[in-house]
Scaffold this active site. Structure first.
Site, short mmCIF file in Angstrom:
data_model
loop_
_atom_site.label_atom_id
_atom_site.label_comp_id
_atom_site.label_asym_id
_atom_site.label_seq_id
_atom_site.Cartn_x
_atom_site.Cartn_y
_atom_site.Cartn_z
N GLN A 176 34.03 18.58 -31.03
CA GLN A 176 33.51 19.28 -30.00
C GLN A 176 34.40 20.50 -29.42
O GLN A 176 35.63 20.29 -29.10
CB GLN A 176 33.38 18.23 -28.72
CG GLN A 176 32.59 18.76 -27.63
CD GLN A 176 32.10 17.82 -26.49
OE1 GLN A 176 32.51 16.70 -26.55
NE2 GLN A 176 31.49 18.29 -25.52
N HIS A 197 25.73 18.77 -25.95
CA HIS A 197 24.86 19.61 -26.27
C HIS A 197 24.30 19.04 -27.72
O HIS A 197 25.21 18.35 -28.29
CB HIS A 197 25.03 21.13 -26.49
CG HIS A 197 26.50 21.38 -27.19
ND1 HIS A 197 27.60 21.16 -26.71
CD2 HIS A 197 26.60 22.03 -28.48
CE1 HIS A 197 28.48 21.52 -27.58
NE2 HIS A 197 28.02 21.95 -28.58
N ASN A 205 28.65 16.57 -31.43
CA ASN A 205 30.15 16.48 -31.58
C ASN A 205 30.69 15.85 -30.38
O ASN A 205 30.14 16.45 -29.10
CB ASN A 205 30.71 17.94 -32.02
CG ASN A 205 30.27 18.52 -33.27
OD1 ASN A 205 29.67 17.75 -34.07
ND2 ASN A 205 30.32 19.79 -33.38
#
Length: 106
Positions: A94, A100, A87
Site C-alpha cells: 500500500q 482503494h 493492498n
C-alpha cells in the site's frame, strides 16, 4: 492537529485534478496515473479509511457499495472480466493510506 489529507482526499475535494469515471455519495472512480493494464481504475471511498485494518462495522455499507459497483464500472469500460486488488499496509504494497480497490482489465 489533524492528520494530513491523503492524495485521494485532495482529489475528492477537487484540490488535485483527476479523470473521474464515476462519482456518487459514497465513492469516486478514477483512472490510475500509473496503469498496469489497458483499464486500470481506482475505486475510492469518500470516507478516509487508512487500511483494511482500520475498518469498523460502520464501514460495511461503503465497502459493500464499492464491491457492487465494480462489475458495473467494468462493464461500462467494455470489460467482460477483470481483476481486483486491495493492498493493505506498507508490507502489503500500500502506497496511499486511504483504502482503494484497483480494477484491472484488458
Amino acid at each position: 492537529m489533524s492528520p494530513e489529507k491523503s492524495i485521494f482526499s485532495k482529489i475528492i475535494d477537487r484540490e488535485i485534478p483527476a479523470t473521474f469515471i464515476h462519482e456518487d455519495e459514497k465513492c469516486i472512480v478514477i483512472n490510475d496515473i500509473n496503469p498496469k493494464a489497458r483499464v486500470h481504475l481506482l475505486i475510492i471511498p469518500k470516507k478516509p479509511i487508512a487500511t483494511l485494518f482500520d475498518l469498523t462495522p460502520d464501514d460495511k455499507d461503503v465497502m459493500g457499495h464499492m464491491m457492487l459497483l465494480l462489475p458495473q464500472i467494468a462493464q461500462s469500460q467494455g470489460l467482460d472480466g477483470f481483476k481486483t486488488q486491495i493492498n493493505t499496509g506498507e508490507s502489503g504494497g500500500q502506497e496511499v493510506f486511504h483504502i482503494h480497490i484497483h480494477l484491472l482489465g484488458q
